[in-house]
Design a protein around this motif. Structure first.
Motif, PDB file in Angstrom:
ATOM      1  N   PHE A  50      17.661   7.753  59.683  1.00 18.46           N
ATOM      2  CA  PHE A  50      16.493   7.535  60.542  1.00 18.46           C
ATOM      3  C   PHE A  50      16.533   9.196  61.312  1.00 18.46           C
ATOM      4  O   PHE A  50      16.656   8.513  62.555  1.00 18.46           O
ATOM      5  CB  PHE A  50      15.630   6.295  60.348  1.00 18.46           C
ATOM      6  N   GLY A  51      15.959   9.844  61.137  1.00 22.04           N
ATOM      7  CA  GLY A  51      15.519  11.169  62.471  1.00 22.04           C
ATOM      8  C   GLY A  51      16.684  11.985  62.356  1.00 22.04           C
ATOM      9  O   GLY A  51      17.104  12.600  61.529  1.00 22.04           O
ATOM     10  N   ASP A  52      16.113  13.462  63.002  1.00 22.46           N
ATOM     11  CA  ASP A  52      17.200  13.926  63.232  1.00 22.46           C
ATOM     12  C   ASP A  52      18.561  14.052  64.077  1.00 22.46           C
ATOM     13  O   ASP A  52      18.518  13.242  65.314  1.00 22.46           O
ATOM     14  CB  ASP A  52      16.594  15.234  64.524  1.00 22.46           C
ATOM     15  N   TYR A  53      19.914  13.770  63.202  1.00 22.61           N
ATOM     16  CA  TYR A  53      21.047  13.474  64.335  1.00 22.61           C
ATOM     17  C   TYR A  53      21.713  15.031  63.576  1.00 22.61           C
ATOM     18  O   TYR A  53      21.534  16.003  62.614  1.00 22.61           O
ATOM     19  CB  TYR A  53      21.648  12.329  62.995  1.00 22.61           C
ATOM     20  N   THR A  54      23.131  14.948  63.757  1.00 20.53           N
ATOM     21  CA  THR A  54      24.067  16.121  63.609  1.00 20.53           C
ATOM     22  C   THR A  54      24.901  16.093  62.157  1.00 20.53           C
ATOM     23  O   THR A  54      25.217  17.307  62.249  1.00 20.53           O
ATOM     24  CB  THR A  54      25.055  16.558  64.570  1.00 20.53           C
ATOM     25  N   TYR A  55      24.601  15.139  61.698  1.00 22.16           N
ATOM     26  CA  TYR A  55      25.513  14.494  60.451  1.00 22.16           C
ATOM     27  C   TYR A  55      24.414  13.710  60.026  1.00 22.16           C
ATOM     28  O   TYR A  55      23.057  13.241  59.943  1.00 22.16           O
ATOM     29  CB  TYR A  55      26.134  13.090  60.851  1.00 22.16           C
ATOM     30  N   ASP A  94      35.935   1.186  59.286  1.00 22.31           N
ATOM     31  CA  ASP A  94      34.693   2.140  59.973  1.00 22.31           C
ATOM     32  C   ASP A  94      33.943   3.058  59.605  1.00 22.31           C
ATOM     33  O   ASP A  94      33.667   3.492  58.816  1.00 22.31           O
ATOM     34  CB  ASP A  94      36.272   2.953  60.970  1.00 22.31           C
ATOM     35  N   LEU A  95      32.800   3.142  60.256  1.00 22.51           N
ATOM     36  CA  LEU A  95      32.203   4.161  60.280  1.00 22.51           C
ATOM     37  C   LEU A  95      32.040   5.669  60.103  1.00 22.51           C
ATOM     38  O   LEU A  95      32.400   5.420  61.382  1.00 22.51           O
ATOM     39  CB  LEU A  95      30.283   3.488  60.356  1.00 22.51           C
ATOM     40  N   LYS A  96      32.264   6.295  59.937  1.00 25.62           N
ATOM     41  CA  LYS A  96      32.414   7.694  59.349  1.00 25.62           C
ATOM     42  C   LYS A  96      31.172   8.425  59.480  1.00 25.62           C
ATOM     43  O   LYS A  96      30.233   8.462  58.586  1.00 25.62           O
ATOM     44  CB  LYS A  96      33.746   8.459  58.682  1.00 25.62           C
ATOM     45  N   LYS A  97      30.936   9.550  60.547  1.00 24.81           N
ATOM     46  CA  LYS A  97      29.661  10.467  60.004  1.00 24.81           C
ATOM     47  C   LYS A  97      29.975  12.231  59.668  1.00 24.81           C
ATOM     48  O   LYS A  97      30.771  12.606  59.223  1.00 24.81           O
ATOM     49  CB  LYS A  97      28.891  11.142  61.842  1.00 24.81           C
ATOM     50  N   VAL A  98      29.406  11.791  58.603  1.00 25.79           N
ATOM     51  CA  VAL A  98      29.164  13.390  57.627  1.00 25.79           C
ATOM     52  C   VAL A  98      28.287  14.195  57.205  1.00 25.79           C
ATOM     53  O   VAL A  98      27.153  13.425  57.422  1.00 25.79           O
ATOM     54  CB  VAL A  98      29.958  12.903  55.985  1.00 25.79           C
ATOM     55  N   GLN A  99      28.654  15.433  57.676  1.00 24.40           N
ATOM     56  CA  GLN A  99      27.446  16.768  57.574  1.00 24.40           C
ATOM     57  C   GLN A  99      27.980  16.717  55.906  1.00 24.40           C
ATOM     58  O   GLN A  99      29.536  17.405  55.997  1.00 24.40           O
ATOM     59  CB  GLN A  99      28.365  17.363  59.033  1.00 24.40           C
ATOM     60  N   VAL A 100      26.936  17.309  55.889  1.00 24.93           N
ATOM     61  CA  VAL A 100      26.863  17.991  53.689  1.00 24.93           C
ATOM     62  C   VAL A 100      26.435  19.417  53.783  1.00 24.93           C
ATOM     63  O   VAL A 100      25.701  19.323  54.571  1.00 24.93           O
ATOM     64  CB  VAL A 100      25.793  17.129  52.507  1.00 24.93           C
ATOM     65  N   PHE A 118      34.056  16.393  56.770  1.00 24.12           N
ATOM     66  CA  PHE A 118      32.769  17.646  55.869  1.00 24.12           C
ATOM     67  C   PHE A 118      32.897  17.547  54.928  1.00 24.12           C
ATOM     68  O   PHE A 118      33.965  17.104  53.996  1.00 24.12           O
ATOM     69  CB  PHE A 118      32.552  18.739  56.286  1.00 24.12           C
ATOM     70  N   ALA A 119      30.980  17.002  54.112  1.00 23.36           N
ATOM     71  CA  ALA A 119      31.442  17.522  52.714  1.00 23.36           C
ATOM     72  C   ALA A 119      31.183  18.223  51.804  1.00 23.36           C
ATOM     73  O   ALA A 119      29.817  18.317  52.870  1.00 23.36           O
ATOM     74  CB  ALA A 119      30.429  15.680  52.145  1.00 23.36           C
ATOM     75  N   VAL A 120      31.317  19.478  51.556  1.00 28.93           N
ATOM     76  CA  VAL A 120      30.426  20.169  50.358  1.00 28.93           C
ATOM     77  C   VAL A 120      30.199  20.665  48.758  1.00 28.93           C
ATOM     78  O   VAL A 120      31.324  19.896  48.694  1.00 28.93           O
ATOM     79  CB  VAL A 120      32.218  21.665  50.585  1.00 28.93           C
ATOM     80  N   TYR A 121      29.024  20.521  48.871  1.00 23.46           N
ATOM     81  CA  TYR A 121      28.520  20.470  47.707  1.00 23.46           C
ATOM     82  C   TYR A 121      28.802  21.738  47.037  1.00 23.46           C
ATOM     83  O   TYR A 121      28.540  23.251  48.098  1.00 23.46           O
ATOM     84  CB  TYR A 121      27.283  19.700  47.200  1.00 23.46           C
ATOM     85  N   TYR A 122      29.010  22.686  45.469  1.00 22.37           N
ATOM     86  CA  TYR A 122      29.090  23.662  45.131  1.00 22.37           C
ATOM     87  C   TYR A 122      28.826  23.571  43.787  1.00 22.37           C
ATOM     88  O   TYR A 122      29.477  23.009  42.937  1.00 22.37           O
ATOM     89  CB  TYR A 122      30.784  23.851  45.407  1.00 22.37           C
ATOM     90  N   PRO A 123      27.534  24.001  43.591  1.00 22.86           N
ATOM     91  CA  PRO A 123      26.901  23.647  42.910  1.00 22.86           C
ATOM     92  C   PRO A 123      27.185  24.658  41.414  1.00 22.86           C
ATOM     93  O   PRO A 123      26.851  23.839  39.466  1.00 22.86           O
ATOM     94  CB  PRO A 123      25.751  24.255  43.205  1.00 22.86           C
ATOM     95  N   ASN A 124      27.864  25.584  41.698  1.00 23.48           N
ATOM     96  CA  ASN A 124      28.313  26.059  40.391  1.00 23.48           C
ATOM     97  C   ASN A 124      29.487  25.078  39.328  1.00 23.48           C
ATOM     98  O   ASN A 124      29.694  25.905  38.639  1.00 23.48           O
ATOM     99  CB  ASN A 124      29.125  27.498  40.774  1.00 23.48           C
ATOM    100  N   ASN A 125      30.245  25.046  40.420  1.00 23.12           N
ATOM    101  CA  ASN A 125      31.135  23.654  39.521  1.00 23.12           C
ATOM    102  C   ASN A 125      30.983  22.174  39.540  1.00 23.12           C
ATOM    103  O   ASN A 125      31.456  21.525  39.137  1.00 23.12           O
ATOM    104  CB  ASN A 125      32.587  23.582  39.372  1.00 23.12           C
ATOM    105  N   ASP A 126      29.468  21.757  40.575  1.00 24.70           N
ATOM    106  CA  ASP A 126      29.205  20.298  40.053  1.00 24.70           C
ATOM    107  C   ASP A 126      30.529  19.864  41.022  1.00 24.70           C
ATOM    108  O   ASP A 126      30.858  18.082  40.568  1.00 24.70           O
ATOM    109  CB  ASP A 126      28.610  19.850  38.748  1.00 24.70           C
ATOM    110  N   SER A 127      31.437  19.924  41.779  1.00 25.02           N
ATOM    111  CA  SER A 127      32.235  19.143  42.528  1.00 25.02           C
ATOM    112  C   SER A 127      32.116  18.770  44.302  1.00 25.02           C
ATOM    113  O   SER A 127      31.606  20.064  44.420  1.00 25.02           O
ATOM    114  CB  SER A 127      33.637  20.188  42.976  1.00 25.02           C
TER     115      SER A 127
END
Length: 124
Positions: A29-34, A43-49, A85-94
């Motif tokens: 909640f709020g402005d974070y880098t992840y 373990d808690l891991k920070k993920v940037q999408v 980093f989690a990268v979403y590619y909408p062209n193949n929904d991956s």
């Protein structure tokens, strides 16, 4: 779809895929880098999408930047800010999954075929 809508859709898609695989996922909640927090092996891991796009001017490469652009301040993420980093590619929904250590600092620019080993379903 606007820029914020695309980002929200990517975050929801990544969350859904992680939950389907049995991971616990939280959103800060709020402005974070992840964007997400994922529990991996207790373990808690920070993920940037990020959302990737296809660049026809680059021979159809799939590209995304691993950088922040807040308040006209463009800079790359640091190891302290992001674990994955989690990268979403909408062209193949991956969804593609990269640890900070294995990620190029600036982002990805690759043929979609070369990303198959980086799919979330293959890595987690």
């Amino acid at each position: 779809m606007g820029k914020n809508s695309k980002g929200d859709f990517a975050e929801l898609t990544v969350m859904k895929r992680l939950i389907e695989k049995g991971y616990k996922v939280s959103q800060p909640f709020g402005d974070y880098t992840y964007d997400l927090v994922v529990e991996i092996n207790k373990d808690l891991k920070k993920v940037q999408v990020k959302t990737a796009r296809r660049r026809h001017d680059r021979d159809g490469m799939v590209v995304t930047d691993f950088a922040r652009n807040k308040s006209k301040e463009f800079r790359y993420y640091t190891e302290e800010e992001v674990d994955f980093f989690a990268v979403y590619y909408p062209n193949n929904d991956s969804v593609y999954w990269f640890s900070f250590e294995e990620s190029p600092k600036s982002g990805i620019s690759r043929k979609v075929e070369s990303l198959s080993k980086d799919k979330l379903s293959e890595k987690l």
